[in-house]
Design a protein around this motif. Structure first.
Motif, PDB file in Angstrom:
ATOM      1  N   MET A   1       0.845  -1.206   0.000  1.00 19.33           N
ATOM      2  CA  MET A   1       0.000   0.000   0.000  1.00 19.33           C
ATOM      3  C   MET A   1       0.877   1.252   0.000  1.00 19.33           C
ATOM      4  N   SER A   2       0.514   2.238  -0.815  1.00 23.64           N
ATOM      5  CA  SER A   2       1.388   3.415  -0.877  1.00 23.64           C
ATOM      6  C   SER A   2       0.780   4.573  -0.074  1.00 23.64           C
ATOM      7  N   LEU A  47       1.087  11.445  13.125  1.00 24.54           N
ATOM      8  CA  LEU A  47       2.097  10.715  13.897  1.00 24.54           C
ATOM      9  C   LEU A  47       1.468   9.517  14.627  1.00 24.54           C
ATOM     10  N   ALA A  48       0.315   9.742  15.259  1.00 21.49           N
ATOM     11  CA  ALA A  48      -0.331   8.660  16.014  1.00 21.49           C
ATOM     12  C   ALA A  48      -0.700   7.516  15.082  1.00 21.49           C
ATOM     13  N   ALA A  49      -1.162   7.867  13.871  1.00 22.23           N
ATOM     14  CA  ALA A  49      -1.515   6.817  12.907  1.00 22.23           C
ATOM     15  C   ALA A  49      -0.267   6.014  12.525  1.00 22.23           C
ATOM     16  N   LEU A  50       0.841   6.718  12.313  1.00 21.72           N
ATOM     17  CA  LEU A  50       2.085   6.014  11.955  1.00 21.72           C
ATOM     18  C   LEU A  50       2.546   5.122  13.106  1.00 21.72           C
ATOM     19  N   ASP A 120       4.832  -0.192   8.312  1.00 19.83           N
ATOM     20  CA  ASP A 120       4.181  -0.922   7.220  1.00 19.83           C
ATOM     21  C   ASP A 120       2.849  -0.233   6.930  1.00 19.83           C
ATOM     22  N   LEU A 121       2.784   0.447   5.795  1.00 13.46           N
ATOM     23  CA  LEU A 121       1.583   1.233   5.491  1.00 13.46           C
ATOM     24  C   LEU A 121       0.338   0.369   5.292  1.00 13.46           C
ATOM     25  N   ALA A 122       0.543  -0.918   5.041  1.00 15.64           N
ATOM     26  CA  ALA A 122      -0.611  -1.806   4.824  1.00 15.64           C
ATOM     27  C   ALA A 122      -1.365  -2.077   6.127  1.00 15.64           C
ATOM     28  N   VAL A 123      -0.725  -1.836   7.263  1.00 17.31           N
ATOM     29  CA  VAL A 123      -1.394  -2.076   8.555  1.00 17.31           C
ATOM     30  C   VAL A 123      -2.400  -0.960   8.810  1.00 17.31           C
ATOM     31  N   LYS A 124      -3.613  -1.345   9.227  1.00 17.93           N
ATOM     32  CA  LYS A 124      -4.644  -0.346   9.529  1.00 17.93           C
ATOM     33  C   LYS A 124      -4.349   0.281  10.897  1.00 17.93           C
ATOM     34  N   ALA A 150      -6.240  11.546   7.088  1.00 16.21           N
ATOM     35  CA  ALA A 150      -5.271  11.589   5.979  1.00 16.21           C
ATOM     36  C   ALA A 150      -4.521  10.267   5.860  1.00 16.21           C
ATOM     37  N   LEU A 151      -4.480   9.486   6.960  1.00 19.56           N
ATOM     38  CA  LEU A 151      -3.860   8.160   6.892  1.00 19.56           C
ATOM     39  C   LEU A 151      -4.892   7.046   7.069  1.00 19.56           C
ATOM     40  N   ASP A 152      -6.162   7.403   6.789  1.00 18.73           N
ATOM     41  CA  ASP A 152      -7.244   6.411   6.770  1.00 18.73           C
ATOM     42  C   ASP A 152      -7.260   5.561   8.054  1.00 18.73           C
ATOM     43  N   THR A 153      -7.356   6.263   9.182  1.00 13.79           N
ATOM     44  CA  THR A 153      -7.236   5.611  10.492  1.00 13.79           C
ATOM     45  C   THR A 153      -8.603   5.261  11.069  1.00 13.79           C
ATOM     46  N   ASP A 154      -8.703   4.104  11.731  1.00 21.43           N
ATOM     47  CA  ASP A 154      -9.909   3.789  12.511  1.00 21.43           C
ATOM     48  C   ASP A 154      -9.888   4.663  13.758  1.00 21.43           C
ATOM     49  N   GLN A 155     -10.991   5.398  13.978  1.00 20.67           N
ATOM     50  CA  GLN A 155     -10.968   6.362  15.081  1.00 20.67           C
ATOM     51  C   GLN A 155     -12.027   6.064  16.124  1.00 20.67           C
TER      52      GLN A 155
END
Ligand code: G16
Length: 546
Positions: A1-2, A47-50, A120-124, A150-155
């Motif tokens: 995933m990019s 940052l938290a998403a990363l 790993d960007l593929a991880v949700k 912006a990083l498609d995060t479950d919130q």
């Protein structure tokens, strides 16, 4: 995933970074005037998403709060999966992201963090966020949400919560359904866990007079009231004061734990009834201090040091009575702000470690003990039970009815204590439990030792980043020559001790001094503050710094 660079770039355009401002990750995250923080909040969301992606999709926490700071400030605390503060190795990435000068350089910095940390960007990613009562939270939370999106995060939006409730939620979400399950991942679950433990410990005890709690006009007010509905007034008589969260400018103003600790007096307009118990929360309810007045109206503070002594002694007694004293050892962690008399008192009974300011430092040091009691003098702290100790406590078979009673109290205490971070509500219950069991007035608790007279003052300087410390902040390495001048001043004072360190939450340098008498402690604080102000101060020098 990019990486969806376009999503970051276009969202970032809505959260422009202010010019001529450098953001630094401080003692407990970012903290500044709220008007400057929109871009930082957006970037903290990223940052938290990363961080979550890096940790295999575990839930990370974001708390929008400036805690003890004035109402016009705001800030953000980041919470790692176990409920502890963000790992220090990631603070540099937070600072890099916050300071990226343009949308393009933000994208480049995100890429840099991904590469440096192996994300790993593929991880949700999953993130839970909450906020305190500051008026600025509304828009700053929106910026956090944009960063997460912006990083498609479950919130998960926890809404209005105390900081320790948010820490609790993070740990619960990450341990749900595992043998380490910490509790039900809701605020109601938090109340029920604490109320059940407190009921176990308090039922059948002779009630003490009501405790008056100053809520700093912050989030602790509604949350304490919610908790009281669950636990009931019969077991816990509390009078809440300074509980207004809607009047502008009232948060932390002339009240709250920081005011009481630094001013060494009751909140303004709170008349102390002699010998009654009082406590003050701070603005996000992660700190608590207690106090009382004697018959002459003299104010007596029972701060984090006094809490540490009370708690360590009680746990050691329970451990001994349960028959576990051969396998479970208690240790205490303090900072340089700990009163010298408390350190002397504690070291007679337990090992004591001194670390730099900030719960992130105390928490990690406390993990090296079977039972690590950590408290900053300002009332920020908790108790950690190591995994092995928890197993020992859970598997132990008591050898007598009294050992059995001690063991069940110890087990309830494990649930009563919020082991993720310092928690004003949980710490209040802990102290109330101990006083109930001991049947102690605040004055009896206070008898363990007498604090050396001390004074904590702030000095406004042009650039606090030039102040560099060592030896757990007890020595100043830079600017050169200042430590020698402090040493000279200290040497002239009977029982003198003083140190200088830059605050990591406010734009100032803090000076701490203690000495054998009130007058000499005050004079030493002023002398050292003048040493700092003469060369590095901002604005006119005050006649006195307090
Ligand atoms: C935060 C930290 C505390 C620290 C305090 C003051 O508290 O969590 O560990 O003692 O700041 O730090 P400094 O002296 O660096 O300004 P809070 O309650 O404001 O989040």
């Amino acid at each position: 995933m990019s990486l969806n660079e376009q999503a970051i770039r276009s969202a970032s355009a809505n959260h422009p970074r202010p010019h001529n401002t450098t953001f630094a990750y401080g003692t407990a995250g970012f903290r500044a005037n709220a008007d400057t923080l929109d871009s930082t909040m957006f970037r903290v969301g990223i940052l938290a998403a990363l961080r979550s992606k890096k940790l295999a999709g575990q839930t990370i926490g974001i708390m929008v709060t400036a805690s003890h700071n004035p109402e016009q400030d705001n800030g953000v605390k980041l919470v790692d999966p176990h409920g502890e503060m963000l790992h220090s190795s990631w603070e540099q990435y937070a600072t890099l992201l916050a300071n990226a000068v343009s949308d393009d350089s933000l994208v480049a910095t995100v890429r840099q963090v991904i590469q440096a940390t192996g994300v790993d960007l593929a991880v949700k990613a999953k993130v839970v966020f909450g906020h305190d009562t500051r008026p600025s939270c509304r828009s700053l939370v929106r910026a956090v949400v944009d960063g997460l999106a912006a990083l498609d995060t479950d919130q998960v939006n926890a809404g209005l919560v105390t900081t320790p409730q948010l820490h609790y939620l993070v740990r619960c979400l990450n341990t749900e359904g595992t043998p380490e399950a910490y509790g039900e991942p809701t605020v109601d679950g938090y109340y029920r866990k604490l109320a059940t433990a407190y009921s176990t410990l308090a039922t059948g005890r002779h009630l003490l007079p009501a405790l008056t709690v100053d809520c700093a006009n912050g989030v602790g007010a509604p949350k304490l009231k919610e908790f009281l509905k669950v636990v009931g007034n019969d077991l816990l008589p509390i009078i809440a004061v300074r509980d207004s969260t809607t009047q502008a400018g009232h948060l932390n103003f002339d009240c709250g734990a920081d005011y009481v600790k630094t001013q060494q007096r009751a909140p303004r307009n709170v008349e102390l009834v002699p010998w009654q118990r009082y406590a003050s929360f701070d603005g996000d309810a992660d700190r608590i201090v207690f106090y009382y007045a004697d018959a002459d109206g003299v104010f007596h503070l029972l701060d984090g040091d006094k809490i540490a002594g009370l708690v360590a002694g009680f746990i050691m007694d329970l451990v001994k009575d349960a028959g576990l004293d051969d396998s479970v050892k208690v240790g205490v962690v303090q900072t340089a702000y700990a009163n010298g008399a408390s350190t002397k008192y504690l070291t007679e009974g337990v090992p004591v470690t001194c670390v730099p300011t900030g719960v992130k430092h105390l928490h990690h040091a406390a993990e090296s003990y079977d039972v690590g009691v950590y408290f900053e003098a300002n009332g920020h702290g908790t108790v950690l039970f190591s995994p092995l100790t928890l197993s020992t406590i859970s598997a132990h078979s008591p050898s007598s009815p009294s050992a059995s009673a001690a063991l069940s109290n110890l087990r309830a205490l494990v649930d009563l204590i919020n082991q993720t971070v310092g928690d004003a509500i949980s710490d209040m219950l802990l102290v109330e439990t101990i006083l109930l069991h001991r049947q102690w007035s605040p004055a009896q608790w206070d008898r363990a030792y007498s604090d050396y007279p001390n004074r904590l003052v702030k000095v406004l300087v042009a650039d606090r980043t030039q102040f560099v410390t060592s030896d757990a902040e007890r020595r100043l390495d830079k600017p050169e020559g200042v430590q020698a001048a402090i040493d000279d001043a200290v040497a002239k004072v009977d029982g003198g001790r003083s140190f200088v360190r830059p605050s990591g939450t406010e734009d100032c340098v803090r000076v701490y001094a203690e000495a054998a008498t009130r007058d000499t402690a005050d004079e030493l604080a002023n002398t050292v503050a003048r040493i700092v102000h003469d060369k590095f101060g901002k604005g006119p020098q005050p006649a006195s710094f307090f």
